[in-house]
Scaffold this motif. Structure first.
Motif, short mmCIF file in Angstrom:
data_model
loop_
_atom_site.label_atom_id
_atom_site.label_comp_id
_atom_site.label_asym_id
_atom_site.label_seq_id
_atom_site.Cartn_x
_atom_site.Cartn_y
_atom_site.Cartn_z
N ALA A 151 -44.20 -1.00 6.35
CA ALA A 151 -44.32 -1.50 5.29
C ALA A 151 -43.35 -0.18 4.48
N ARG A 152 -43.01 -1.49 3.33
CA ARG A 152 -41.95 -0.68 2.54
C ARG A 152 -42.76 0.43 1.10
N PRO A 153 -42.33 1.01 1.66
CA PRO A 153 -43.22 2.03 -0.16
C PRO A 153 -42.82 1.73 -0.40
N PRO A 154 -43.71 1.48 -1.79
CA PRO A 154 -44.33 1.72 -3.11
C PRO A 154 -43.77 2.52 -4.14
N MET A 155 -42.45 1.60 -5.08
CA MET A 155 -41.65 2.46 -6.05
C MET A 155 -41.91 1.74 -7.21
N GLU A 156 -42.75 1.89 -8.33
CA GLU A 156 -42.57 1.36 -9.96
C GLU A 156 -41.02 1.53 -10.39
N LEU A 157 -40.69 0.43 -10.85
CA LEU A 157 -39.32 0.36 -11.77
C LEU A 157 -39.78 1.16 -13.18
N VAL A 158 -40.46 1.21 -13.57
CA VAL A 158 -41.51 0.91 -15.08
C VAL A 158 -40.95 2.49 -15.50
N GLY A 159 -40.27 3.23 -16.12
CA GLY A 159 -40.60 4.27 -16.35
C GLY A 159 -39.44 5.18 -16.26
N HIS A 160 -38.13 4.49 -15.55
CA HIS A 160 -36.82 5.01 -14.62
C HIS A 160 -35.63 4.87 -15.92
N ASP A 161 -34.81 5.85 -16.15
CA ASP A 161 -34.18 5.79 -16.92
C ASP A 161 -33.25 4.61 -17.22
N GLY A 162 -32.56 3.74 -15.90
CA GLY A 162 -31.75 3.04 -16.18
C GLY A 162 -30.39 2.80 -15.15
N ASN A 163 -30.33 4.63 -14.39
CA ASN A 163 -29.44 4.97 -14.48
C ASN A 163 -29.76 4.12 -12.44
N ILE A 164 -28.54 3.39 -11.84
CA ILE A 164 -28.93 2.59 -10.77
C ILE A 164 -28.82 3.62 -9.59
N PHE A 165 -28.11 4.88 -9.52
CA PHE A 165 -28.08 6.04 -8.86
C PHE A 165 -28.83 6.60 -8.87
N ALA A 166 -29.76 6.76 -9.79
CA ALA A 166 -30.73 7.63 -9.82
C ALA A 166 -32.12 6.80 -9.07
N ILE A 167 -32.18 5.26 -9.58
CA ILE A 167 -33.35 4.27 -9.07
C ILE A 167 -33.17 4.64 -7.53
N MET A 168 -31.55 4.51 -6.73
CA MET A 168 -31.22 4.38 -5.28
C MET A 168 -31.72 5.77 -4.52
N GLY A 169 -31.71 6.58 -5.36
CA GLY A 169 -31.82 8.27 -4.70
C GLY A 169 -33.21 8.11 -4.46
N ARG A 170 -33.51 8.33 -5.64
CA ARG A 170 -35.83 8.09 -5.30
C ARG A 170 -35.73 6.60 -4.16
N GLY B 258 -32.38 -5.60 -6.95
CA GLY B 258 -32.58 -6.87 -6.32
C GLY B 258 -32.59 -6.21 -5.08
N ILE B 259 -31.31 -5.81 -4.27
CA ILE B 259 -31.63 -5.26 -3.02
C ILE B 259 -32.04 -4.36 -3.03
N ILE B 260 -32.75 -2.86 -3.88
CA ILE B 260 -32.99 -1.79 -3.51
C ILE B 260 -34.55 -2.41 -3.39
N SER B 261 -34.78 -3.52 -3.65
CA SER B 261 -36.62 -3.57 -4.43
C SER B 261 -36.48 -5.00 -2.21
N GLU B 262 -35.66 -5.18 -1.74
CA GLU B 262 -35.65 -5.29 -0.27
C GLU B 262 -36.90 -4.25 0.23
N TYR B 263 -35.52 -3.40 -0.22
CA TYR B 263 -35.93 -1.88 0.62
C TYR B 263 -37.51 -1.64 0.61
N VAL B 264 -38.31 -0.94 -0.60
CA VAL B 264 -39.02 -0.89 -1.31
C VAL B 264 -39.88 -1.67 -1.84
N GLU B 265 -40.93 -1.09 -2.03
CA GLU B 265 -41.90 -1.90 -2.94
C GLU B 265 -41.51 -2.15 -4.57
N THR B 266 -40.99 -2.81 -5.08
CA THR B 266 -40.95 -2.53 -6.96
C THR B 266 -41.75 -4.08 -7.08
#
Length: 246
Positions: free
Chosen positions: A161-180, A212-220
Motif C-alpha cells: 500500500a502507498r505509505p501516507p504523507m501529508e503535504l500540509v505543513g511542508h515548506d513548499g520545497n519540492i526537493f524536501a517533499i520528494m526526499g521525505r 502529482g507525481i509524488i502523490s502517485e507513490y505516497v498517499e497525500t
C-alpha cells in the motif's frame, strides 16, 4: 508461543537501460552498416539474449567500492528484456538489505562504468550472428543514457500500500517533499518505486505536476484512490477538469 520469525528473502530490482547496435551485412561496405535502436533490435531478441547469457558474469564479483554496500548485495546480473516494444539492457540486482538513496546511486554509477568500460566494452566486441550478417550490441551510449528501475517481486506478488504523507505543513520545497516521500517508500520496502519517483520528479519542470507525481507513490491529499485510478468515468472527469484549469 504462538509467534513466528519471518525469514527475510533476497529481493530484486531491475535497472532497464537503452540498447543500440550496429548491423553489419555479410557482404558490406562502410555505407551498408546500419545503426539500430532498441525497437529495431526486437527481431533479434533471441540471438541477443542468448549471446548475453553466454557472456554474462556476476558484476558484483568485480565491485571494489564500499564494503557496506557490497554486504547488502547478493548479485548483479546483466541480461536483456523487452519493455514498451523495445529491447533494453537489464541489470538484475539481488539485494539482502535495503540501500539508501546514496548507495543506490553508487551502485548505478558502478554498473554504468561496467557497461561503458568493463563488461559492456567486452560484450560489444562480440559478433552476434544473425540472418544476413552480424550484430555488435552496446549496453552503454554516450548520449541519453539512463537507468530506469522497475521492481521484480519475489514471493507474493502483492503490491504494498502507498505509505501516507501529508503535504500540509511542508515548506513548499519540492526537493524536501520528494526526499521525505522517497524515505517513506524505502521504509515501506518500495526501493524501485522510490528511485522511479525521484527520477520522474527531477525531470519534471512544474511544481504542481511534481506534487502529482509524488502523490502517485505516497498517499497525500492529492492522491487518486486506487479503485478510481483506472475508472473511465473518473479519468474523463479529471481530463475535463484539467482542460478547465488551462
Amino acid at each position: 508461543k504462538g509467534g513466528f520469525s519471518k525469514i527475510e528473502e533476497n529481493r530484486k530490482i531491475k535497472l532497464l537501460s537503452p540498447l543500440t547496435a550496429e548491423f553489419v551485412p555479410d557482404q558490406w561496405s562502410d555505407d551498408d552498416v546500419q545503426d539500430l535502436n532498441g525497437r529495431e533490435l526486437m527481431p533479434y531478441y533471441a540471438a541477443v539474449r542468448e549471446a548475453v547469457e553466454q557472456y554474462a558474469d556476476d558484476l558484483l564479483t568485480y565491485y571494489d567500492g564500499s564494503e557496506e554496500i557490497r554486504g547488502k548485495l547478493a548479485g548483479i546480473l546483466p541480461t536483456v528484456e523487452v519493455h514498451d516494444g523495445k529491447l533494453c539492457g537489464c541489470a538484475v540486482i539481488t539485494f539482502r538489505q535495503d540501500l539508501s538513496e546514496r548507495q543506490w546511486n553508487s551502485v548505478m554509477e558502478y554498473i554504468t562504468g561496467q557497461y561503458s568500460d568493463g563488461w559492456g566494452e567486452g560484450f560489444e566486441q562480440r559478433d552476434i550472428e544473425v540472418d544476413g550478417g552480424v550484430l555488435n550490441v552496446h549496453f552503454w551510449q554516450p548520449e541519453r543514457f539512463e537507468m530506469v528501475p522497475i521492481a521484480e517481486e519475489c514471493g507474493e506478488a502483492v503490491k504494498p500500500a502507498r505509505p501516507p504523507m501529508e503535504l500540509v505543513g511542508h515548506d513548499g520545497n519540492i526537493f524536501a517533499i520528494m526526499g521525505r516521500a522517497a524515505k517513506l517508500l524505502r521504509e515501506n520496502g518500495q526501493n524501485a518505486e522510490s528511485l522511479e519517483m525521484r527520477r520522474r520528479v527531477t525531470h519534471c519542470d512544474n511544481y504542481y505536476k511534481a506534487l502529482g507525481i509524488i502523490s502517485e507513490y505516497v498517499e497525500t491529499e492529492l492522491s487518486v484512490p486506487r479503485d478510481l485510478s483506472h475508472d473511465p468515468a473518473h479519468i474523463r472527469k479529471e481530463k475535463k477538469r484539467g482542460g478547465e484549469e488551462r
